[in-house]
Design a protein around this motif. Sequence first.
Motif, mmCIF file in Angstrom:
data_model
loop_
_atom_site.group_PDB
_atom_site.id
_atom_site.type_symbol
_atom_site.label_atom_id
_atom_site.label_comp_id
_atom_site.label_asym_id
_atom_site.label_seq_id
_atom_site.Cartn_x
_atom_site.Cartn_y
_atom_site.Cartn_z
ATOM 1 N N LEU A 182 21.326 153.816 36.805
ATOM 2 C CA LEU A 182 21.286 153.529 38.107
ATOM 3 C C LEU A 182 20.941 152.227 38.571
ATOM 4 O O LEU A 182 21.428 151.620 39.706
ATOM 5 C CB LEU A 182 19.751 154.068 38.544
ATOM 6 C CG LEU A 182 19.479 155.621 38.056
ATOM 7 C CD1 LEU A 182 18.170 156.076 38.588
ATOM 8 C CD2 LEU A 182 20.583 156.573 39.101
ATOM 9 N N LYS A 183 20.387 151.384 37.963
ATOM 10 C CA LYS A 183 20.392 149.825 38.205
ATOM 11 C C LYS A 183 21.730 149.237 38.228
ATOM 12 O O LYS A 183 22.025 148.436 39.210
ATOM 13 C CB LYS A 183 19.536 149.062 37.055
ATOM 14 C CG LYS A 183 17.960 148.934 37.288
ATOM 15 C CD LYS A 183 17.604 147.834 36.222
ATOM 16 C CE LYS A 183 16.026 148.207 36.087
ATOM 17 N NZ LYS A 183 15.546 148.022 34.896
ATOM 18 N N MET A 184 22.649 149.514 37.303
ATOM 19 C CA MET A 184 24.015 149.056 37.272
ATOM 20 C C MET A 184 24.769 149.535 38.641
ATOM 21 O O MET A 184 25.345 148.621 39.319
ATOM 22 C CB MET A 184 24.726 149.643 36.149
ATOM 23 C CG MET A 184 26.276 149.068 36.028
ATOM 24 S SD MET A 184 27.430 150.169 37.108
ATOM 25 C CE MET A 184 27.331 151.858 36.184
ATOM 26 N N LEU A 185 24.559 150.842 39.161
ATOM 27 C CA LEU A 185 25.117 151.198 40.267
ATOM 28 C C LEU A 185 24.453 150.400 41.518
ATOM 29 O O LEU A 185 25.230 150.029 42.454
ATOM 30 C CB LEU A 185 25.115 152.723 40.469
ATOM 31 C CG LEU A 185 25.830 153.559 39.585
ATOM 32 C CD1 LEU A 185 25.403 154.958 39.667
ATOM 33 C CD2 LEU A 185 27.507 153.222 39.667
ATOM 34 N N GLN A 186 23.370 150.217 41.584
ATOM 35 C CA GLN A 186 22.792 149.566 42.692
ATOM 36 C C GLN A 186 23.363 148.101 42.959
ATOM 37 O O GLN A 186 23.550 147.697 43.866
ATOM 38 C CB GLN A 186 21.082 149.775 42.684
ATOM 39 C CG GLN A 186 20.668 149.085 44.122
ATOM 40 C CD GLN A 186 21.073 149.798 45.159
ATOM 41 O OE1 GLN A 186 20.938 150.980 45.239
ATOM 42 N NE2 GLN A 186 21.705 149.481 46.074
ATOM 43 N N LYS A 187 23.596 147.412 41.631
ATOM 44 C CA LYS A 187 23.977 146.022 41.731
ATOM 45 C C LYS A 187 25.283 146.001 42.350
ATOM 46 O O LYS A 187 25.755 145.289 42.964
ATOM 47 C CB LYS A 187 23.830 145.546 40.262
ATOM 48 C CG LYS A 187 24.185 144.116 39.942
ATOM 49 C CD LYS A 187 23.760 143.714 38.559
ATOM 50 C CE LYS A 187 24.156 142.334 38.291
ATOM 51 N NZ LYS A 187 25.498 142.471 37.637
ATOM 52 N N LYS A 188 26.083 147.150 41.799
ATOM 53 C CA LYS A 188 27.570 146.904 42.077
ATOM 54 C C LYS A 188 27.587 147.212 43.982
ATOM 55 O O LYS A 188 28.451 146.561 44.425
ATOM 56 C CB LYS A 188 28.148 148.201 41.655
ATOM 57 C CG LYS A 188 29.657 148.643 41.964
ATOM 58 C CD LYS A 188 30.555 147.254 41.660
ATOM 59 C CE LYS A 188 31.993 147.514 42.088
ATOM 60 N NZ LYS A 188 32.868 146.470 42.254
ATOM 61 N N ILE A 189 26.667 148.088 44.168
ATOM 62 C CA ILE A 189 26.756 148.441 45.663
ATOM 63 C C ILE A 189 26.374 147.202 46.401
ATOM 64 O O ILE A 189 27.298 147.050 47.523
ATOM 65 C CB ILE A 189 25.910 149.707 46.081
ATOM 66 C CG1 ILE A 189 26.713 150.802 45.420
ATOM 67 C CG2 ILE A 189 25.752 149.735 47.544
ATOM 68 C CD1 ILE A 189 25.634 152.047 45.349
ATOM 69 N N ASP A 190 25.380 146.516 46.043
ATOM 70 C CA ASP A 190 24.925 145.198 46.674
ATOM 71 C C ASP A 190 26.048 144.264 46.700
ATOM 72 O O ASP A 190 26.311 143.624 47.502
ATOM 73 C CB ASP A 190 23.655 144.815 45.835
ATOM 74 C CG ASP A 190 22.664 145.684 46.212
ATOM 75 O OD1 ASP A 190 22.410 146.469 46.964
ATOM 76 O OD2 ASP A 190 21.642 145.583 45.412
ATOM 77 N N ARG A 198 32.525 158.681 36.455
ATOM 78 C CA ARG A 198 33.075 157.827 37.466
ATOM 79 C C ARG A 198 32.189 156.400 37.469
ATOM 80 O O ARG A 198 32.623 155.239 37.340
ATOM 81 C CB ARG A 198 32.713 158.317 38.927
ATOM 82 C CG ARG A 198 33.333 157.369 39.956
ATOM 83 C CD ARG A 198 34.773 157.153 39.993
ATOM 84 N NE ARG A 198 35.089 156.444 41.355
ATOM 85 C CZ ARG A 198 36.494 156.340 41.562
ATOM 86 N NH1 ARG A 198 37.476 156.604 40.941
ATOM 87 N NH2 ARG A 198 36.654 155.463 42.816
ATOM 88 N N ALA A 199 30.828 156.685 37.305
ATOM 89 C CA ALA A 199 29.860 155.505 37.090
ATOM 90 C C ALA A 199 30.327 154.685 35.768
ATOM 91 O O ALA A 199 29.987 153.420 35.814
ATOM 92 C CB ALA A 199 28.478 156.051 36.935
ATOM 93 N N MET A 200 30.683 155.366 34.893
ATOM 94 C CA MET A 200 30.961 154.480 33.452
ATOM 95 C C MET A 200 32.253 153.993 33.631
ATOM 96 O O MET A 200 32.262 152.731 33.234
ATOM 97 C CB MET A 200 31.133 155.694 32.255
ATOM 98 C CG MET A 200 29.677 155.959 31.679
ATOM 99 S SD MET A 200 30.013 156.817 30.319
ATOM 100 C CE MET A 200 30.490 155.395 29.107
ATOM 101 N N ASN A 201 33.060 154.315 34.437
ATOM 102 C CA ASN A 201 34.381 153.519 34.821
ATOM 103 C C ASN A 201 34.209 152.400 35.630
ATOM 104 O O ASN A 201 34.615 151.336 35.616
ATOM 105 C CB ASN A 201 35.440 154.402 35.677
ATOM 106 C CG ASN A 201 35.877 155.384 34.562
ATOM 107 O OD1 ASN A 201 35.875 155.472 33.392
ATOM 108 N ND2 ASN A 201 36.500 156.411 35.102
ATOM 109 N N VAL A 202 32.959 152.479 36.559
ATOM 110 C CA VAL A 202 32.782 151.369 37.283
ATOM 111 C C VAL A 202 31.952 150.425 36.584
ATOM 112 O O VAL A 202 32.125 149.127 36.758
ATOM 113 C CB VAL A 202 31.517 151.844 38.565
ATOM 114 C CG1 VAL A 202 30.848 150.653 39.213
ATOM 115 C CG2 VAL A 202 32.221 152.763 39.613
ATOM 116 N N TRP A 203 31.347 150.832 35.539
ATOM 117 C CA TRP A 203 30.406 150.111 34.519
ATOM 118 C C TRP A 203 31.531 149.194 33.652
ATOM 119 O O TRP A 203 31.479 147.885 33.446
ATOM 120 C CB TRP A 203 29.634 150.840 33.813
ATOM 121 C CG TRP A 203 28.853 150.112 32.672
ATOM 122 C CD1 TRP A 203 27.901 149.309 32.787
ATOM 123 C CD2 TRP A 203 28.893 150.622 31.309
ATOM 124 N NE1 TRP A 203 27.407 149.006 31.663
ATOM 125 C CE2 TRP A 203 28.132 149.991 30.558
ATOM 126 C CE3 TRP A 203 29.748 151.502 30.470
ATOM 127 C CZ2 TRP A 203 27.687 150.180 29.346
ATOM 128 C CZ3 TRP A 203 29.578 151.570 29.318
ATOM 129 C CH2 TRP A 203 28.439 150.922 28.561
#
Length: 774
Positions: free
Chosen positions: A735-743, A629-634
């Motif tokens: 982890l950085k990529m996910l936090q950036k997306k959430i922000d 899922r995280a890769m799909n967000v990426w």
Amino acid sequence: MVEGQIPIEDYETGNTKHTWDTKKIRAAHKIIAEYKFKKGEIKRGYANRTLYVNLSSGTIKEKPVTDDMKKKFTGGRGFGLKLLWDSIKPTTRWDSEENELIITTGPLCGTTQYAGSGKSLCLTISPSTNIICDSNVGGFFGPYLKFAGFDALEIQGKAKEDVIIVIDGEKKTITIETAPDEKTDSHLLNEQLTYMYASENTDKSRQKVSVVSAGRGAEHSYWGCLNFSFYDIRRKVPRMKQAGRGGLGTVLRDKKIKAIVAKVERFDGVSNNPADPKTLVKVGTKLHREIRDLDRYQCNMRTVGTGHLVEIMDEYDLLPTENYRFGSFPKASKIYSPHFYNLFTKVIHDGCWHGCTMACAKTVDAFTVMTGPYNGEKVTVDGPEYETIGCGSNMGLWDPLWILEFNFYCDTYGLDTISTGTAIAFYMEMYEYGILNKERCAGLELCFGNAEAALGFMHRIASGDKDEFIQVASKGVRRVKDWLIKKGWGDKQLVEDTGMESKGLEYSEYVTKESLAMQGGYGLTLKGPQPDEAWLIFMDMVNNAIPTFRDKAEALHYFPMWRTWFGLNGLCKLPWNDVEPTNNAETNEPAKVPEHVQNYVDFQNAVTGWNVDKEELILQSERCYNWQRAMNVWLGRGCRKDDWIPYRSMGPVTEMEYISRKERYDTQLVEKLGLAKKDVEKMDISKKMKILYAYRRNQYQKLTDAVYYRRGWTPNGVPTPQKMKQLGMDDSKMLKMLQKKIDEDEKAGLNVWCGTYKNGEKPPSNDLRYWENW
Ligand code: SF4
């Protein structure tokens, strides 16, 4: 011998025979690259290395499998995700040079003692969805890849001309070879290569070769499947199983790979080198006996394959008919399983890997092709399975012979039956409304029930026809929706609501209108609407076992995790719950089949030497599921808006559909929405449909809220860094990529639950640390 069976030595398929001059065809090959490797030992289910092939540079190399990789990704689909993460970029698209086609095995893959243990897992960035697609498939290739010495094959780059990749476990070489003279269509190509690469002119030698290919249809559409061969020593033909979903075959042909061949020197029941063979035999034998004794009273898959589902789905109003407008049909009995049973060849076992007692891989031999380039030939058709028969009902084809014709050409052209059938059904509905017509459909009368037009469409795809309709329509439902809307043909909302795709992938063959949980089982998935994550219709609609949002969310957490586990290990899901122990209904959680879950705990421990429990199996999946899922967000496409589904899968789009289930919908307006019965009786249908439309869409939003909440995702469907860390997935780039997306989502106002709640209902907590409290 059982009465009615044919002695094996006397059996002849009756197929048209081909004579290939394989020496001459092979003499035209040029070796582009060659790599010699040392034989490695399989230890406790792992070969402990993967194989990397780059077609642009001609690089061939080995990569080690570390303990950390096993701990975090287990194997199979998990290894595929890890290899993709290390090799692609967020801008990678399906036809990018750096996109990869990955075929993986899994630590339990290749076991012969436990039914259903020969599955390969294939991954790529899909042309249909431009996110990761995973697809599982039987046949011998995966086990042979491992027994040749590799847990996974990773192919990157593109060749300049048609090539084959040969993994020769006998000579210990990997070669990339040009293949100018071989056929492209799979039923011929797989036969040519099986004979060409067999060491001797014997059935036993041919059985040690497995081929992966995709036909001409895969080249000219987004529906390309991969055909994995397994030489059937009784029929003396290479048969095929398909990695169907998401266009993996399209990527294969885009890389100019004609085929991949794997060949083993030898293998036996202990080639996986299990840690505890005795327990493995014990747990495997117990299941073999269950299947032998109980299948005939439960699903009868050993006799009729998965086709037994057709009559059940028809009875429960779940069989997709005329583009999912209806769930049952007066003509449906014409395609019930006895009709296919009459056509199947009844020659003992039909497993797609050794040791599968379930043996659901049925065939029709000597089927006489009725159209197209192979008109008049007699061929073996693998199948049809339930989903392919469901495509028949969806297109209004009620003749088993036309369904076989559709099945044969989909396979040999390398077209996924599900995407092809679902898309044609949509085009047929558009044709019925006059939104499409003969002129707009390249001269094809693509109306419901017109089998010749459907086949004609497929032949024109395979021939590379440049007509505008053929070009767009071969790219799938999403592209046709956009095309119709751009042309201004038809009502935009009708087009959006009836084209059955989500994320760009066509629906598989179940009607979900009356099961909210199953709507989530199709929409709230990683790759798109395919029931290999969750199949909850009976639990939800028939047994009413998961009535609340919390229940449904729990099911949409547990079952996708559980089913993901099969893909991490190289297993088939069917022996898990298509046969159940006699006392299963008396257990606390019959839907989970607890005894079989324990079998899998014992099975994994027996092969790997680990000491895991059933909770750890779910954690193995959760790590990989969240990673995907995280890769799909990426990749820019794994969020809430991508999990939306067309209204046809939630409720009635047309008045005709409403009328077909009027009593049910009217009752729902009274019982669920609180309208007065006398008002509903007086209301015109269009008003009732409008009220239902708003209600059902909101139900789906609320389900999405609850499921994301349960899975540990934000309201926009993004796994949080905290969740990933909790699972032990601590890759700092991720982890950085996910936090950036959430922000970013926070700034854009996307971190809010989207259901409309009233009358005291509560949305899930907005505390993003909810998983601690759930
Ligand atoms: S149950 Fe059917 S699909 Fe699964 S491994 Fe056995 S034969 Fe193949």
